[in-house]
Write a protein that holds these residues in place. Structure first.
Motif, PDB file in Angstrom:
ATOM      1  N   CYS A  42       0.866  21.947 -32.195  1.00 41.94           N
ATOM      2  CA  CYS A  42       0.228  22.942 -31.319  1.00 41.94           C
ATOM      3  C   CYS A  42      -0.951  23.606 -32.032  1.00 41.94           C
ATOM      4  O   CYS A  42      -2.020  23.773 -31.447  1.00 41.94           O
ATOM      5  N   ALA A  43      -0.768  23.967 -33.294  1.00 38.91           N
ATOM      6  CA  ALA A  43      -1.847  24.607 -34.061  1.00 38.91           C
ATOM      7  C   ALA A  43      -3.027  23.652 -34.259  1.00 38.91           C
ATOM      8  O   ALA A  43      -4.187  24.050 -34.113  1.00 38.91           O
ATOM      9  N   LEU A  44      -2.742  22.391 -34.573  1.00 32.25           N
ATOM     10  CA  LEU A  44      -3.815  21.423 -34.776  1.00 32.25           C
ATOM     11  C   LEU A  44      -4.611  21.186 -33.490  1.00 32.25           C
ATOM     12  O   LEU A  44      -5.825  20.980 -33.543  1.00 32.25           O
ATOM     13  N   ASN A  45      -3.936  21.211 -32.352  1.00 31.81           N
ATOM     14  CA  ASN A  45      -4.636  21.048 -31.082  1.00 31.81           C
ATOM     15  C   ASN A  45      -5.669  22.145 -30.860  1.00 31.81           C
ATOM     16  O   ASN A  45      -6.715  21.894 -30.261  1.00 31.81           O
ATOM     17  N   LEU A  81       1.425  22.034 -24.143  1.00 27.51           N
ATOM     18  CA  LEU A  81       1.561  21.470 -25.492  1.00 27.51           C
ATOM     19  C   LEU A  81       2.935  21.701 -26.100  1.00 27.51           C
ATOM     20  O   LEU A  81       3.517  20.778 -26.691  1.00 27.51           O
ATOM     21  N   LEU A  82       3.455  22.902 -25.975  1.00 30.57           N
ATOM     22  CA  LEU A  82       4.775  23.189 -26.545  1.00 30.57           C
ATOM     23  C   LEU A  82       5.868  22.359 -25.875  1.00 30.57           C
ATOM     24  O   LEU A  82       6.643  21.685 -26.569  1.00 30.57           O
ATOM     25  N   PRO A  83       5.953  22.348 -24.537  1.00 29.23           N
ATOM     26  CA  PRO A  83       6.998  21.516 -23.919  1.00 29.23           C
ATOM     27  C   PRO A  83       6.854  20.021 -24.229  1.00 29.23           C
ATOM     28  O   PRO A  83       7.852  19.338 -24.473  1.00 29.23           O
ATOM     29  N   PHE A  84       5.618  19.513 -24.222  1.00 24.12           N
ATOM     30  CA  PHE A  84       5.410  18.098 -24.535  1.00 24.12           C
ATOM     31  C   PHE A  84       5.898  17.784 -25.946  1.00 24.12           C
ATOM     32  O   PHE A  84       6.641  16.818 -26.161  1.00 24.12           O
ATOM     33  N   ASN A  85       5.494  18.587 -26.927  1.00 24.85           N
ATOM     34  CA  ASN A  85       5.878  18.322 -28.310  1.00 24.85           C
ATOM     35  C   ASN A  85       7.369  18.533 -28.535  1.00 24.85           C
ATOM     36  O   ASN A  85       7.984  17.806 -29.324  1.00 24.85           O
ATOM     37  N   ALA A 136      -5.611  27.216 -26.207  1.00 24.30           N
ATOM     38  CA  ALA A 136      -4.610  28.270 -26.418  1.00 24.30           C
ATOM     39  C   ALA A 136      -3.842  28.544 -25.126  1.00 24.30           C
ATOM     40  O   ALA A 136      -2.626  28.766 -25.143  1.00 24.30           O
ATOM     41  N   ALA A 137      -4.552  28.517 -23.998  1.00 25.93           N
ATOM     42  CA  ALA A 137      -3.904  28.749 -22.705  1.00 25.93           C
ATOM     43  C   ALA A 137      -2.964  27.598 -22.328  1.00 25.93           C
ATOM     44  O   ALA A 137      -2.068  27.783 -21.497  1.00 25.93           O
ATOM     45  N   MET A 138      -3.155  26.430 -22.930  1.00 27.50           N
ATOM     46  CA  MET A 138      -2.299  25.272 -22.634  1.00 27.50           C
ATOM     47  C   MET A 138      -1.065  25.187 -23.538  1.00 27.50           C
ATOM     48  O   MET A 138      -0.178  24.363 -23.288  1.00 27.50           O
ATOM     49  N   ILE A 139      -0.991  26.005 -24.571  1.00 29.07           N
ATOM     50  CA  ILE A 139       0.112  25.868 -25.531  1.00 29.07           C
ATOM     51  C   ILE A 139       1.465  26.052 -24.849  1.00 29.07           C
ATOM     52  O   ILE A 139       2.321  25.170 -24.931  1.00 29.07           O
TER      53      ILE A 139
END
Length: 180
Positions: free
Chosen positions: A121-124, A147-151, A140-143
């Motif tokens: 998430c941070a690297l994205n 991004l968090l659920p996907f990862n 940041a709005a996508m985290i």
């Protein structure tokens, strides 16, 4: 005898690297909210290698299997390397210090999964704006919603498969004299 063991270990490492490389090209959309984010099962192989042979070997297989992808995906491949290493190194370290028990493998994989997810998430935040028309604020709005659920889903799959395959793989390696 020592040369035979080293040769066998090199051959196994090459086979695991080839398997991980091939699996890195298997791209599966696992998160319908973000169909552009693809899961590849190569991390499962790296996880098994790390727990069987140690964190350095797991990281080496991760790096070696992702390197050819750098030419095809110069932003995603380095993120894949970092994310995979963040999963396998802590998992292997905890497994080794936890006397190689099932509990230690679970704890190590969960710790590695958490570190890998946070790092991805941070690297994205940094990498995605470099190659898309998306700003850091947009990322940041996508985290939280993307991004968090996907990862997390990616780590659940890797950990579940790693747990399912670990003991059978270790049994095969023990039977062939490759593992204590």
């Amino acid at each position: 005898m020592n040369n035979a063991i080293n040769t066998r270990r090199i051959a196994l490492t090459a086979l695991f690297t080839a398997a991980s490389l091939i699996l890195s090209f298997v791209q599966i959309p696992i998160f319908p909210a973000a169909p552009w984010l693809m899961y590849d099962p190569s991390g499962i192989v790296c996880l098994i290698v790390a727990l069987a042979f140690g964190p350095r070997m797991g990281a080496a297989v991760a790096v070696a299997s992702w390197l050819p992808r750098v030419f095809l995906d110069p932003f995603g491949a380095p993120m894949g390397i970092v994310s995979t290493c963040a999963l396998v190194i802590p998992a292997a370290l905890v497994f080794e210090t936890g006397r190689r028990t099932r509990k230690a493998s679970i704890v190590g994989m969960l710790l590695g999964g958490a570190i890998s997810t946070a790092l991805a998430c941070a690297l994205n935040l940094v990498v995605t704006p470099l190659y898309t028309a998306v700003t850091m604020q947009d990322v940041a709005a996508m985290i939280l919603p993307v991004l968090l659920p996907f990862n997390l889903l990616k780590m659940v799959i890797n950990i579940a498969a790693g747990q399912a395959l670990l003991e059978p793989c270790l049994n095969v390696l023990r039977a062939n004299g490759e593992h204590e």
